[in-house]
Write a protein that holds these residues in place. Structure first.
Motif, PDB file in Angstrom:
ATOM      1  N   ILE A 177       0.839  -1.210   0.000  1.00 23.25           N
ATOM      2  CA  ILE A 177       0.000   0.000   0.000  1.00 23.25           C
ATOM      3  C   ILE A 177       0.866   1.249   0.000  1.00 23.25           C
ATOM      4  CG2 ILE A 177      -1.573   1.374   1.428  1.00 23.25           C
ATOM      5  CD1 ILE A 177      -2.885  -1.316   2.265  1.00 23.25           C
ATOM      6  N   VAL A 178       1.873   1.281   0.867  1.00 22.76           N
ATOM      7  CA  VAL A 178       2.719   2.473   0.975  1.00 22.76           C
ATOM      8  C   VAL A 178       3.508   2.704  -0.312  1.00 22.76           C
ATOM      9  CG1 VAL A 178       4.710   3.460   2.165  1.00 22.76           C
ATOM     10  CG2 VAL A 178       2.877   2.406   3.477  1.00 22.76           C
ATOM     11  N   ILE A 179       4.095   1.651  -0.866  1.00 18.46           N
ATOM     12  CA  ILE A 179       4.882   1.813  -2.092  1.00 18.46           C
ATOM     13  C   ILE A 179       3.993   2.244  -3.256  1.00 18.46           C
ATOM     14  CG2 ILE A 179       6.301   0.587  -3.788  1.00 18.46           C
ATOM     15  CD1 ILE A 179       7.394  -1.075  -1.430  1.00 18.46           C
ATOM     16  N   THR A 180       2.774   1.690  -3.326  1.00 20.16           N
ATOM     17  CA  THR A 180       1.828   2.129  -4.368  1.00 20.16           C
ATOM     18  C   THR A 180       1.477   3.598  -4.189  1.00 20.16           C
ATOM     19  OG1 THR A 180       0.878  -0.101  -4.491  1.00 20.16           O
ATOM     20  CG2 THR A 180      -0.421   1.696  -5.426  1.00 20.16           C
ATOM     21  N   ALA A 181       1.235   4.010  -2.943  1.00 14.77           N
ATOM     22  CA  ALA A 181       0.910   5.416  -2.671  1.00 14.77           C
ATOM     23  C   ALA A 181       2.074   6.329  -3.030  1.00 14.77           C
ATOM     24  CB  ALA A 181       0.535   5.589  -1.197  1.00 14.77           C
ATOM     25  N   ILE A 182       3.302   5.894  -2.774  1.00 15.66           N
ATOM     26  CA  ILE A 182       4.472   6.690  -3.150  1.00 15.66           C
ATOM     27  C   ILE A 182       4.497   6.909  -4.659  1.00 15.66           C
ATOM     28  CG2 ILE A 182       6.991   6.645  -3.328  1.00 15.66           C
ATOM     29  CD1 ILE A 182       7.021   5.235  -0.583  1.00 15.66           C
ATOM     30  N   GLY A 183       4.317   5.818  -5.412  1.00 16.85           N
ATOM     31  CA  GLY A 183       4.328   5.941  -6.869  1.00 16.85           C
ATOM     32  C   GLY A 183       3.228   6.840  -7.396  1.00 16.85           C
ATOM     33  N   LEU A 184       2.010   6.662  -6.882  1.00 22.78           N
ATOM     34  CA  LEU A 184       0.883   7.470  -7.349  1.00 22.78           C
ATOM     35  C   LEU A 184       1.075   8.947  -7.014  1.00 22.78           C
ATOM     36  CD1 LEU A 184      -2.109   5.112  -6.400  1.00 22.78           C
ATOM     37  CD2 LEU A 184      -1.116   5.495  -8.675  1.00 22.78           C
ATOM     38  N   SER A 185       1.629   9.234  -5.831  1.00 20.50           N
ATOM     39  CA  SER A 185       1.807  10.634  -5.448  1.00 20.50           C
ATOM     40  C   SER A 185       2.879  11.324  -6.289  1.00 20.50           C
ATOM     41  CB  SER A 185       2.177  10.724  -3.967  1.00 20.50           C
ATOM     42  OG  SER A 185       3.462  10.184  -3.727  1.00 20.50           O
ATOM     43  N   LEU A 186       3.828  10.549  -6.809  1.00 21.20           N
ATOM     44  CA  LEU A 186       4.906  11.130  -7.604  1.00 21.20           C
ATOM     45  C   LEU A 186       4.530  11.319  -9.070  1.00 21.20           C
ATOM     46  CD1 LEU A 186       7.985   9.216  -6.149  1.00 21.20           C
ATOM     47  CD2 LEU A 186       7.420  11.624  -5.834  1.00 21.20           C
ATOM     48  N   ILE A 187       3.509  10.614  -9.520  1.00 15.04           N
ATOM     49  CA  ILE A 187       3.116  10.723 -10.937  1.00 15.04           C
ATOM     50  C   ILE A 187       2.752  12.165 -11.284  1.00 15.04           C
ATOM     51  CG2 ILE A 187       1.290  10.111 -12.567  1.00 15.04           C
ATOM     52  CD1 ILE A 187       1.410   7.263 -11.428  1.00 15.04           C
ATOM     53  N   LYS A 188       2.109  12.857 -10.351  1.00 15.40           N
ATOM     54  CA  LYS A 188       1.751  14.260 -10.598  1.00 15.40           C
ATOM     55  C   LYS A 188       2.998  15.106 -10.825  1.00 15.40           C
ATOM     56  CE  LYS A 188      -0.648  18.222  -8.560  1.00 15.40           C
ATOM     57  NZ  LYS A 188      -1.433  18.722  -7.386  1.00 15.40           N
ATOM     58  N   VAL A 189       4.061  14.845 -10.044  1.00 16.91           N
ATOM     59  CA  VAL A 189       5.322  15.577 -10.209  1.00 16.91           C
ATOM     60  C   VAL A 189       5.907  15.307 -11.594  1.00 16.91           C
ATOM     61  CG1 VAL A 189       7.657  15.889  -9.310  1.00 16.91           C
ATOM     62  CG2 VAL A 189       5.760  15.495  -7.731  1.00 16.91           C
ATOM     63  N   GLY A 190       5.946  14.021 -11.992  1.00 19.53           N
ATOM     64  CA  GLY A 190       6.493  13.671 -13.296  1.00 19.53           C
ATOM     65  C   GLY A 190       5.693  14.271 -14.437  1.00 19.53           C
ATOM     66  N   MET A 191       4.366  14.249 -14.320  1.00 26.52           N
ATOM     67  CA  MET A 191       3.524  14.783 -15.394  1.00 26.52           C
ATOM     68  C   MET A 191       3.656  16.298 -15.501  1.00 26.52           C
ATOM     69  SD  MET A 191       1.640  13.561 -17.727  1.00 26.52           S
ATOM     70  CE  MET A 191       0.848  14.401 -19.089  1.00 26.52           C
ATOM     71  N   THR A 192       3.819  16.963 -14.365  1.00 23.77           N
ATOM     72  CA  THR A 192       4.009  18.420 -14.381  1.00 23.77           C
ATOM     73  C   THR A 192       5.291  18.779 -15.116  1.00 23.77           C
ATOM     74  OG1 THR A 192       2.824  18.648 -12.285  1.00 23.77           O
ATOM     75  CG2 THR A 192       4.216  20.490 -12.961  1.00 23.77           C
ATOM     76  N   ASP A 193       6.363  18.049 -14.848  1.00 25.16           N
ATOM     77  CA  ASP A 193       7.621  18.298 -15.547  1.00 25.16           C
ATOM     78  C   ASP A 193       7.491  17.989 -17.039  1.00 25.16           C
ATOM     79  OD1 ASP A 193       9.090  19.305 -13.487  1.00 25.16           O
ATOM     80  OD2 ASP A 193      10.078  17.432 -12.972  1.00 25.16           O
ATOM     81  N   LEU A 194       6.820  16.906 -17.362  1.00 27.24           N
ATOM     82  CA  LEU A 194       6.637  16.553 -18.775  1.00 27.24           C
ATOM     83  C   LEU A 194       5.930  17.674 -19.527  1.00 27.24           C
ATOM     84  CD1 LEU A 194       5.629  13.102 -20.188  1.00 27.24           C
ATOM     85  CD2 LEU A 194       4.434  15.136 -20.984  1.00 27.24           C
ATOM     86  N   ALA A 195       4.996  18.346 -18.851  1.00 28.81           N
ATOM     87  CA  ALA A 195       4.239  19.419 -19.492  1.00 28.81           C
ATOM     88  C   ALA A 195       4.981  20.746 -19.500  1.00 28.81           C
ATOM     89  CB  ALA A 195       2.888  19.594 -18.798  1.00 28.81           C
ATOM     90  N   GLY A 196       6.138  20.813 -18.821  1.00 30.03           N
ATOM     91  CA  GLY A 196       6.906  22.053 -18.848  1.00 30.03           C
ATOM     92  C   GLY A 196       7.493  22.474 -17.526  1.00 30.03           C
ATOM     93  N   GLY A 197       6.987  21.920 -16.409  1.00 37.38           N
ATOM     94  CA  GLY A 197       7.537  22.245 -15.106  1.00 37.38           C
ATOM     95  C   GLY A 197       6.679  23.210 -14.316  1.00 37.38           C
ATOM     96  N   VAL A 198       6.909  23.223 -13.014  1.00 35.82           N
ATOM     97  CA  VAL A 198       6.151  24.101 -12.108  1.00 35.82           C
ATOM     98  C   VAL A 198       6.377  25.569 -12.481  1.00 35.82           C
ATOM     99  CG1 VAL A 198       5.871  24.818  -9.702  1.00 35.82           C
ATOM    100  CG2 VAL A 198       6.314  22.418 -10.241  1.00 35.82           C
TER     101      VAL A 198
END
Length: 460
Positions: free
Chosen positions: A148-169
């Motif tokens: 559960i914890v490792i899945t939650a870590i991955g899911l919470s980081l996807i937003k960070v990765g997608m933001t960078d893919l789109a151009g960054g914060v």
């Protein structure tokens, strides 16, 4: 090239310099991007541009020292295997929450760094304590809670990765077609190379994809050289350069992740032992786990003192041992030396700072998604009966809810709002509490399930 089940050089062998150096370079290639990427992400989101080269240098330096400690096994500290240490992805979300909280209160760059290193230093004590009492935590250190914890870590980081893919914060061109196209190009190159039969290509997939993406960005004039900062050619590590700070509400999520990071380390060391033809049961194995987790904690404390973020044992390097057939500790010493030397040259951080955000996002989105997949694999390794399904659904539901709708906790008291803002903490606390309080089925569990709970999960 050795077959997967063969070793050319065993753990205690001393291979000649040439094959040992080649094997060490493969370990470096497999882990270099993963070592520096968390620092690049944290520094980018928290707008620590001027500090990025030095922070990257310290990430490399502390990874080298940590790798040596793990491989050498100094007294009770270290696993005695070729276990590469590097900056952990698992802490990114919690550290970003802490850094943004300091920013919100008007803190300077150095205030942010002092807080991040302070909570990282004291949080590592959790892992140190846990290593000395592994047997007392069997009740909650199960494939269910760790998955559960490792899945939650991955899911919470996807937003960070997608933001960078789109151009960054805070990017003015967030989501434009050029950014999306470049990020997806890097993503699909990684997918294609990982689908190849060549192990060398799979091993180097992220490195190759980021190199190609950076070249494409240069041709398309997407690299902003104005972001470059000046840095000395050579530098020496300076302990506690930015000081230490502490906040209990910001500390708890980090401490909680340290707790479950130990589970991940146990899984990585189990896989490493298998590839090195070492026992995975009995006193020698348990001593390796205890020493490896203890080294993880102490190395993270060392990293915080030397201006870097929490360290962990990397799992991807287990594949390098399988690929090369070389499990000798000599390789670990060479890799450690390479990292330490690289850490003394800040211009490496300057060059990495030029990598466009879409390139970084295309690579990290894949990494972060694989973390989530790893958690799902751990969950499916145990029987998901009605009780287990309730725990998974409730934990990931609450953790995902906080991630998707942060306004839901806005009216909570300040410290509790900060604590609950981490989906990893929410999911983990929920999983542990339910694991302890929900009644288990009256019938005796199958032997395979019981064994699965008694063994550390194979992470990554």
């Amino acid at each position: 090239m050795s077959k997967p089940h063969e070793l050319l050089y065993a753990l205690h062998d001393s291979p000649p310099a040439v094959p040992a150096t080649i094997a060490a370079f493969q370990h470096l290639l497999a882990s270099f991007i993963a070592v520096v990427t968390p620092t690049l992400i944290i520094a980018g989101v928290l707008e620590l541009g001027d500090y990025t080269p030095y922070l990257v240098s310290m990430a490399l330096f502390t990874s080298g020292v940590g790798t040596y400690v793990q491989t050498k096994s100094i007294g009770p500290v270290g696993c005695g295997l070729v276990a590469i240490q590097g900056t952990s992805f698992a802490f990114i979300s919690a550290l970003l929450v802490a850094g943004l909280s300091v920013r919100k209160q008007g803190g300077s760059d150095e205030d942010v760094l002092a807080m991040l290193f302070g909570i990282s230093l004291f949080g590592a004590l959790v892992e140190v304590v846990l290593s000395q009492g592994l047997r007392f935590f069997k009740r909650i250190l199960t494939p269910l809670t760790s998955g559960i914890v490792i899945t939650a870590i991955g899911l919470s980081l996807i937003k960070v990765g997608m933001t960078d893919l789109a151009g960054g914060v805070n990017a003015t061109n967030l989501g434009n077609s050029a950014n999306i196209s470049l990020g997806l190009t890097v993503l699909f190159i990684i997918i294609f190379l990982n689908a190849c039969h060549s192990r060398w290509l799979r091993l180097s997939a992220i490195f190759i994809a980021m190199a190609i993406g950076t070249v494409i960005a240069y041709i398309a004039d997407m690299i902003d050289s104005t972001t470059m900062v000046s840095a000395p050619l050579f530098t020496l590590p300076v302990p506690l350069m930015y000081g230490l700070d502490f906040d209990l509400a910001l500390f708890i999520p980090v401490a909680f992740i340290y707790f479950f990071s130990a589970i991940e380390t146990a899984g990585d060391l189990t896989a490493n032992s298998l590839f090195c033809k070492q026992p995975i049961t009995g006193p020698v194995y348990l001593k390796r786990l205890k020493g490896g987790i203890l080294a993880d904690g102490l190395n993270s404390m060392f990293a915080a003192c030397f201006n870097s973020f929490p360290n962990t044992t990397f799992g991807q390097n287990n594949g390098v041992i399988q690929l090369t057939g070389i499990a000798s500790r000599k390789v670990g010493y060479i890799v450690a030396g390479m990292f330490v030397v690289l850490g003394c040259f800040p211009f490496i951080g300057v060059m990495l700072q030029l990598i466009p955000k879409p390139v970084l996002g295309g690579a990290t989105l894949t990494m972060f998604s694989m973390v989530a997949v790893g958690g799902i694999k751990i969950l499916t390794s145990t029987t998901l009966d009605r009780r287990a399904s309730l725990i998974v659904a409730s934990s990931l539901g609450l953790g995902g809810g906080v991630l998707l709708q942060p306004a839901a906790i806005a009216s909570l008291p300040g410290w509790l709002s900060t604590l609950a803002s981490s989906p990893i903490t929410v999911a983990g606390v929920c999983a542990v509490v339910l694991e302890l309080v929900l009644p288990r089925p009256a019938e005796v569990e199958p032997e395979s399930v019981t064994e699965a709970k008694d063994q550390p999960p194979l992470a990554h």
